[in-house]
Design a protein around this motif. Structure first.
Motif, PDB file in Angstrom:
ATOM      1  N   ALA A  15       0.849  -1.196   0.000  1.00  0.00           N
ATOM      2  CA  ALA A  15       0.000   0.000   0.000  1.00  0.00           C
ATOM      3  C   ALA A  15       0.885   1.246   0.000  1.00  0.00           C
ATOM      4  O   ALA A  15       2.011   1.215   0.477  1.00  0.00           O
ATOM      5  CB  ALA A  15      -0.913   0.018   1.224  1.00  0.00           C
ATOM      6  N   THR A  16       0.340   2.317  -0.517  1.00  0.00           N
ATOM      7  CA  THR A  16       0.995   3.622  -0.422  1.00  0.00           C
ATOM      8  C   THR A  16       0.513   4.259   0.873  1.00  0.00           C
ATOM      9  O   THR A  16      -0.699   4.421   1.073  1.00  0.00           O
ATOM     10  CB  THR A  16       0.626   4.509  -1.621  1.00  0.00           C
ATOM     11  OG1 THR A  16       1.026   3.842  -2.819  1.00  0.00           O
ATOM     12  CG2 THR A  16       1.305   5.861  -1.525  1.00  0.00           C
ATOM     13  N   VAL A  17       1.438   4.579   1.762  1.00  0.00           N
ATOM     14  CA  VAL A  17       1.085   5.142   3.067  1.00  0.00           C
ATOM     15  C   VAL A  17       1.500   6.609   3.082  1.00  0.00           C
ATOM     16  O   VAL A  17       2.651   6.946   2.831  1.00  0.00           O
ATOM     17  CB  VAL A  17       1.784   4.374   4.204  1.00  0.00           C
ATOM     18  CG1 VAL A  17       1.415   4.969   5.563  1.00  0.00           C
ATOM     19  CG2 VAL A  17       1.425   2.892   4.151  1.00  0.00           C
ATOM     20  N   THR A  18       0.543   7.469   3.370  1.00  0.00           N
ATOM     21  CA  THR A  18       0.789   8.908   3.355  1.00  0.00           C
ATOM     22  C   THR A  18      -0.157   9.584   4.345  1.00  0.00           C
ATOM     23  O   THR A  18      -0.922   8.927   5.039  1.00  0.00           O
ATOM     24  CB  THR A  18       0.605   9.461   1.917  1.00  0.00           C
ATOM     25  OG1 THR A  18       1.021  10.814   1.868  1.00  0.00           O
ATOM     26  CG2 THR A  18      -0.822   9.344   1.435  1.00  0.00           C
ATOM     27  N   ALA A  19      -0.091  10.907   4.395  1.00  0.00           N
ATOM     28  CA  ALA A  19      -0.982  11.690   5.264  1.00  0.00           C
ATOM     29  C   ALA A  19      -1.911  12.530   4.395  1.00  0.00           C
ATOM     30  O   ALA A  19      -1.647  12.755   3.215  1.00  0.00           O
ATOM     31  CB  ALA A  19      -0.171  12.592   6.186  1.00  0.00           C
ATOM     32  N   GLY A  20      -2.957  13.010   5.025  1.00  0.00           N
ATOM     33  CA  GLY A  20      -3.914  13.853   4.326  1.00  0.00           C
ATOM     34  C   GLY A  20      -3.404  15.265   4.113  1.00  0.00           C
ATOM     35  O   GLY A  20      -2.196  15.525   4.159  1.00  0.00           O
ATOM     36  N   ASN A  21      -4.320  16.169   3.877  1.00  0.00           N
ATOM     37  CA  ASN A  21      -4.064  17.564   3.524  1.00  0.00           C
ATOM     38  C   ASN A  21      -4.189  18.501   4.722  1.00  0.00           C
ATOM     39  O   ASN A  21      -5.025  18.255   5.594  1.00  0.00           O
ATOM     40  CB  ASN A  21      -5.132  18.035   2.524  1.00  0.00           C
ATOM     41  CG  ASN A  21      -5.204  17.194   1.280  1.00  0.00           C
ATOM     42  OD1 ASN A  21      -4.406  17.346   0.382  1.00  0.00           O
ATOM     43  ND2 ASN A  21      -6.190  16.298   1.207  1.00  0.00           N
ATOM     44  N   PRO A  22      -3.433  19.590   4.719  1.00  0.00           N
ATOM     45  CA  PRO A  22      -3.719  20.633   5.708  1.00  0.00           C
ATOM     46  C   PRO A  22      -5.154  21.134   5.482  1.00  0.00           C
ATOM     47  O   PRO A  22      -5.597  21.249   4.332  1.00  0.00           O
ATOM     48  CB  PRO A  22      -2.710  21.733   5.387  1.00  0.00           C
ATOM     49  CG  PRO A  22      -1.643  21.065   4.578  1.00  0.00           C
ATOM     50  CD  PRO A  22      -2.304  19.932   3.857  1.00  0.00           C
ATOM     51  N   ALA A  23      -5.855  21.398   6.557  1.00  0.00           N
ATOM     52  CA  ALA A  23      -7.237  21.872   6.430  1.00  0.00           C
ATOM     53  C   ALA A  23      -7.247  23.283   5.862  1.00  0.00           C
ATOM     54  O   ALA A  23      -6.480  24.135   6.314  1.00  0.00           O
ATOM     55  CB  ALA A  23      -7.928  21.854   7.782  1.00  0.00           C
ATOM     56  N   PRO A  24      -8.105  23.525   4.881  1.00  0.00           N
ATOM     57  CA  PRO A  24      -8.243  24.899   4.374  1.00  0.00           C
ATOM     58  C   PRO A  24      -8.689  25.822   5.508  1.00  0.00           C
ATOM     59  O   PRO A  24      -9.501  25.441   6.347  1.00  0.00           O
ATOM     60  CB  PRO A  24      -9.331  24.782   3.313  1.00  0.00           C
ATOM     61  CG  PRO A  24      -9.363  23.342   2.939  1.00  0.00           C
ATOM     62  CD  PRO A  24      -8.974  22.595   4.176  1.00  0.00           C
ATOM     63  N   GLN A  25      -8.140  27.019   5.538  1.00  0.00           N
ATOM     64  CA  GLN A  25      -8.468  27.986   6.585  1.00  0.00           C
ATOM     65  C   GLN A  25      -9.356  29.080   6.006  1.00  0.00           C
ATOM     66  O   GLN A  25      -8.930  29.816   5.134  1.00  0.00           O
ATOM     67  CB  GLN A  25      -7.183  28.594   7.169  1.00  0.00           C
ATOM     68  CG  GLN A  25      -6.250  27.571   7.785  1.00  0.00           C
ATOM     69  CD  GLN A  25      -6.886  26.819   8.943  1.00  0.00           C
ATOM     70  OE1 GLN A  25      -7.421  27.424   9.869  1.00  0.00           O
ATOM     71  NE2 GLN A  25      -6.845  25.500   8.888  1.00  0.00           N
ATOM     72  N   GLY A  26     -10.546  29.141   6.474  1.00  0.00           N
ATOM     73  CA  GLY A  26     -11.461  30.182   6.024  1.00  0.00           C
ATOM     74  C   GLY A  26     -12.736  29.609   5.443  1.00  0.00           C
ATOM     75  O   GLY A  26     -12.722  28.602   4.727  1.00  0.00           O
ATOM     76  N   GLY A 103      -3.856   9.460   8.708  1.00  0.00           N
ATOM     77  CA  GLY A 103      -2.994   8.727   7.793  1.00  0.00           C
ATOM     78  C   GLY A 103      -3.854   7.962   6.812  1.00  0.00           C
ATOM     79  O   GLY A 103      -4.999   7.595   7.109  1.00  0.00           O
ATOM     80  N   VAL A 104      -3.289   7.718   5.633  1.00  0.00           N
ATOM     81  CA  VAL A 104      -4.026   7.036   4.575  1.00  0.00           C
ATOM     82  C   VAL A 104      -3.159   5.915   4.007  1.00  0.00           C
ATOM     83  O   VAL A 104      -1.991   6.133   3.690  1.00  0.00           O
ATOM     84  CB  VAL A 104      -4.403   8.012   3.438  1.00  0.00           C
ATOM     85  CG1 VAL A 104      -5.238   7.316   2.376  1.00  0.00           C
ATOM     86  CG2 VAL A 104      -5.131   9.242   3.975  1.00  0.00           C
ATOM     87  N   ALA A 105      -3.736   4.733   3.895  1.00  0.00           N
ATOM     88  CA  ALA A 105      -3.082   3.609   3.221  1.00  0.00           C
ATOM     89  C   ALA A 105      -3.910   3.287   1.990  1.00  0.00           C
ATOM     90  O   ALA A 105      -5.071   2.873   2.102  1.00  0.00           O
ATOM     91  CB  ALA A 105      -2.981   2.399   4.140  1.00  0.00           C
ATOM     92  N   VAL A 106      -3.329   3.518   0.814  1.00  0.00           N
ATOM     93  CA  VAL A 106      -4.015   3.239  -0.446  1.00  0.00           C
ATOM     94  C   VAL A 106      -3.547   1.861  -0.903  1.00  0.00           C
ATOM     95  O   VAL A 106      -2.381   1.698  -1.282  1.00  0.00           O
ATOM     96  CB  VAL A 106      -3.697   4.306  -1.516  1.00  0.00           C
ATOM     97  CG1 VAL A 106      -4.449   4.004  -2.799  1.00  0.00           C
ATOM     98  CG2 VAL A 106      -4.015   5.710  -0.999  1.00  0.00           C
ATOM     99  N   PRO A 107      -4.430   0.857  -0.841  1.00  0.00           N
ATOM    100  CA  PRO A 107      -4.018  -0.505  -1.177  1.00  0.00           C
ATOM    101  C   PRO A 107      -3.545  -0.624  -2.626  1.00  0.00           C
ATOM    102  O   PRO A 107      -4.113  -0.012  -3.527  1.00  0.00           O
ATOM    103  CB  PRO A 107      -5.287  -1.339  -0.965  1.00  0.00           C
ATOM    104  CG  PRO A 107      -6.147  -0.505  -0.083  1.00  0.00           C
ATOM    105  CD  PRO A 107      -5.824   0.918  -0.427  1.00  0.00           C
TER     106      PRO A 107
END
Length: 168
Positions: A15-26, A103-107
């Motif tokens: 799997a590809t293991v990564t993190a999500g996005n910074p939350a949009p502010q506003g 965290g995100v694991a994309v199989p």
């Protein structure tokens, strides 16, 4: 069922293991939003369900263009903050944007989403996190988690049996 023909692999091999996005502010990034934006609270709202199909927040096209989209079938897990200790997991039921505290694991092709989800449910991430007051889960440690990799048909068969038992 036997374990003959099974292999073991580190998570980052299947799997590809990564993190999500910074939350949009506003509010201008959420007004009129139609693109689901997953936050940690959404994992908590799932209860016993495994597939996340709706979120409390939706971003608009302006925000969506600047954010990574994670595909349906990706496995989510909290990677920072006290909620990490709750060991919440979810399978994306549709393509969604995800906040950086998750965290995100994309199989990949060697595992089905549900197999990976149920296996990761057996791992207590508190055991590999660091920091007591504000726990944090380094993705480098998550990537090294050992995963059994039976043939795809056996994964599907075992998932069906697990889900049959849960439905009782």
């Amino acid at each position: 069922m036997t374990t003959q023909g099974w292999q073991w692999a580190e998570l980052d091999e299947v799997a590809t293991v990564t993190a999500g996005n910074p939350a949009p502010q506003g509010q201008e990034f959420f007004a009129g939003g139609t693109h689901p934006f997953v936050r940690v609270q959404d994992l908590g709202r799932l209860g016993a369900a495994s597939h996340l199909t709706a979120t409390a927040d939706y971003v608009n096209d302006k925000a969506s263009k600047a954010l990574k989209v994670f595909p349906k079938g990706s496995i989510l897990f909290t990677k920072s903050g006290a909620s990490l200790l709750l060991n919440q997991r979810a399978i994306l039921g549709r393509d969604m944007h995800v906040v950086s505290h998750i965290g995100v694991a994309v199989p990949g092709q060697r595992v089905v989403s549900e197999w990976l989800y149920y296996w990761l449910r057996t791992v207590d991430f508190a055991d590999i996190a660091h920091g007591a007051n504000m726990p944090s889960l380094p993705l480098s440690r998550v990537k090294k988690i050992k995963i059994p990799v039976p043939p795809i048909e056996e994964q599907k068969s075992r998932v069906a049996e697990i889900e049959k038992q849960f439905s009782r």
